[in-house]
Motif scaffolding. Structure first.
Motif, PDB file in Angstrom:
ATOM      1  N   PHE A 108       0.854  -1.181   0.000  1.00  0.00           N
ATOM      2  CA  PHE A 108       0.000   0.000   0.000  1.00  0.00           C
ATOM      3  C   PHE A 108       0.896   1.240   0.000  1.00  0.00           C
ATOM      4  N   PRO A 109       0.418   2.346  -0.548  1.00  0.00           N
ATOM      5  CA  PRO A 109       1.183   3.592  -0.411  1.00  0.00           C
ATOM      6  C   PRO A 109       1.440   3.904   1.062  1.00  0.00           C
ATOM      7  N   ALA A 110       2.590   4.462   1.343  1.00  0.00           N
ATOM      8  CA  ALA A 110       3.029   4.650   2.730  1.00  0.00           C
ATOM      9  C   ALA A 110       2.034   5.454   3.558  1.00  0.00           C
ATOM     10  N   GLN A 111       1.353   6.412   2.955  1.00  0.00           N
ATOM     11  CA  GLN A 111       0.454   7.278   3.725  1.00  0.00           C
ATOM     12  C   GLN A 111      -0.786   6.542   4.234  1.00  0.00           C
ATOM     13  N   PHE A 112      -1.007   5.309   3.770  1.00  0.00           N
ATOM     14  CA  PHE A 112      -2.171   4.541   4.213  1.00  0.00           C
ATOM     15  C   PHE A 112      -1.805   3.458   5.226  1.00  0.00           C
ATOM     16  N   ALA A 113      -0.558   3.433   5.669  1.00  0.00           N
ATOM     17  CA  ALA A 113      -0.102   2.366   6.564  1.00  0.00           C
ATOM     18  C   ALA A 113      -0.924   2.309   7.850  1.00  0.00           C
ATOM     19  N   ALA A 114      -1.208   3.466   8.452  1.00  0.00           N
ATOM     20  CA  ALA A 114      -1.961   3.487   9.709  1.00  0.00           C
ATOM     21  C   ALA A 114      -3.392   3.005   9.496  1.00  0.00           C
ATOM     22  N   ASP A 115      -4.035   3.440   8.424  1.00  0.00           N
ATOM     23  CA  ASP A 115      -5.417   3.038   8.159  1.00  0.00           C
ATOM     24  C   ASP A 115      -5.525   1.545   7.879  1.00  0.00           C
ATOM     25  N   VAL A 116      -4.562   1.009   7.139  1.00  0.00           N
ATOM     26  CA  VAL A 116      -4.573  -0.425   6.836  1.00  0.00           C
ATOM     27  C   VAL A 116      -4.387  -1.234   8.114  1.00  0.00           C
ATOM     28  N   ALA A 117      -3.428  -0.849   8.945  1.00  0.00           N
ATOM     29  CA  ALA A 117      -3.179  -1.571  10.188  1.00  0.00           C
ATOM     30  C   ALA A 117      -4.376  -1.486  11.133  1.00  0.00           C
ATOM     31  N   ASP A 118      -5.000  -0.334  11.189  1.00  0.00           N
ATOM     32  CA  ASP A 118      -6.187  -0.160  12.033  1.00  0.00           C
ATOM     33  C   ASP A 118      -7.310  -1.089  11.591  1.00  0.00           C
ATOM     34  N   ARG A 119      -7.558  -1.154  10.270  1.00  0.00           N
ATOM     35  CA  ARG A 119      -8.620  -2.017   9.766  1.00  0.00           C
ATOM     36  C   ARG A 119      -8.281  -3.500   9.983  1.00  0.00           C
ATOM     37  N   LYS A 120      -7.010  -3.834   9.848  1.00  0.00           N
ATOM     38  CA  LYS A 120      -6.589  -5.210  10.152  1.00  0.00           C
ATOM     39  C   LYS A 120      -6.866  -5.536  11.614  1.00  0.00           C
ATOM     40  N   GLY A 121      -6.585  -4.573  12.494  1.00  0.00           N
ATOM     41  CA  GLY A 121      -6.858  -4.788  13.910  1.00  0.00           C
ATOM     42  C   GLY A 121      -8.325  -5.072  14.162  1.00  0.00           C
ATOM     43  N   ASP A 122      -9.211  -4.342  13.508  1.00  0.00           N
ATOM     44  CA  ASP A 122     -10.649  -4.559  13.664  1.00  0.00           C
ATOM     45  C   ASP A 122     -11.040  -5.972  13.233  1.00  0.00           C
ATOM     46  N   LEU A 123     -10.503  -6.411  12.101  1.00  0.00           N
ATOM     47  CA  LEU A 123     -10.821  -7.750  11.604  1.00  0.00           C
ATOM     48  C   LEU A 123     -10.284  -8.831  12.532  1.00  0.00           C
ATOM     49  N   LEU A 124      -9.103  -8.606  13.078  1.00  0.00           N
ATOM     50  CA  LEU A 124      -8.497  -9.596  13.974  1.00  0.00           C
ATOM     51  C   LEU A 124      -9.237  -9.668  15.311  1.00  0.00           C
ATOM     52  N   VAL A 125      -9.698  -8.532  15.803  1.00  0.00           N
ATOM     53  CA  VAL A 125     -10.509  -8.536  17.028  1.00  0.00           C
ATOM     54  C   VAL A 125     -11.776  -9.347  16.797  1.00  0.00           C
ATOM     55  N   ALA A 126     -12.401  -9.162  15.660  1.00  0.00           N
ATOM     56  CA  ALA A 126     -13.625  -9.894  15.345  1.00  0.00           C
ATOM     57  C   ALA A 126     -13.386 -11.397  15.300  1.00  0.00           C
ATOM     58  N   GLN A 127     -12.167 -11.792  14.986  1.00  0.00           N
ATOM     59  CA  GLN A 127     -11.808 -13.214  14.982  1.00  0.00           C
ATOM     60  C   GLN A 127     -11.269 -13.677  16.334  1.00  0.00           C
ATOM     61  N   ASN A 128     -11.252 -12.764  17.316  1.00  0.00           N
ATOM     62  CA  ASN A 128     -10.735 -13.043  18.655  1.00  0.00           C
ATOM     63  C   ASN A 128      -9.241 -13.378  18.645  1.00  0.00           C
ATOM     64  N   LYS A 129      -8.533 -12.849  17.677  1.00  0.00           N
ATOM     65  CA  LYS A 129      -7.082 -13.010  17.609  1.00  0.00           C
ATOM     66  C   LYS A 129      -6.465 -11.762  18.240  1.00  0.00           C
TER      67      LYS A 129
END
Length: 216
Positions: free
Chosen positions: A154-175
């Protein structure tokens, strides 16, 4: 007036040169002129395409303001069919996706975002589409699909948004351990003035994360 001897020799030399190279020179000139005409025509076509795309984009914006989702979708589809290689097509698809979501038409929203991912010519617009589509997949509990969508570069300026959304998905999986790492990365990558930092910190705290120091 009759030519003198020197002029006659020059004319004879010119005729000899033309007999030998005249046809080649004519073809070369034709190719140059054809190339210039093609270049001029292409520039005119590009300017004309941009002007028409801008007009259609303005019409789409008016439909967005009027909350006329049906008209927004028609304008976006027209833009994609006629001006696929322009930035206007990508922006129109993103607006059409938002309009569809507001109208609770997730199928159309997903299709518009996927169009940007598949046909977009700018990595920035593709990144926005992927992050937003991953959010819809989160709501649909398609967690693995969402994480797959966020894999890769991903372009560097989206790194925080991508990681944040990954965190949401991982929480939903209880990881939760992986989610903590994702949220921590989001905080590390987010600029200090980013208004989303506080929300990321709250989500990290909610799953037992430690307080993190502000990004430098």
């Amino acid at each position: 007036m009759a030519y003198d001897h020197e002029e006659q020799e020059q004319m004879a030399s010119l005729r000899a040169w033309w007999n030998q190279y005249g046809n080649l020179a004519t073809w070369a000139l034709t190719i140059v002129l054809a190339g210039y005409a093609a270049w001029s025509g292409w520039n005119y076509y590009q300017r004309n395409q941009t002007t028409q795309a801008a007009q259609l984009y303005n019409a789409l914006q008016d439909a967005v303001t009027a909350k006329n989702n049906a008209l927004v979708q028609r304008a976006a589809t027209d833009m994609q069919d006629r001006f696929v290689r322009t930035s206007y097509a990508q922006m129109s698809a993103l607006f059409a996706a938002k309009s569809a979501m507001d109208a609770n038409d997730l199928k159309t929203a997903k299709a518009q975002l996927q169009w940007v991912i598949d046909h977009g010519v700018d990595a920035e617009y593709q990144a926005i589409a992927k992050i937003r589509l991953a959010g819809i997949l989160l709501d649909e509990k398609a967690y693995d699909d969402g994480l797959k969508l966020l894999a890769g570069e991903f372009p560097a300026q989206f790194a925080a948004d991508v990681a944040d959304r990954k965190g949401d998905l991982l929480v939903a999986q209880n990881k939760l351990d992986e989610a903590r790492s994702a949220y921590q990365l989001a905080l590390d990558k987010a600029e200090q003035k980013n208004p989303g930092r506080q929300l990321i910190q709250l989500k990290l705290d909610a799953i037992g994360g430690a307080t993190v120091k502000a990004a430098a």
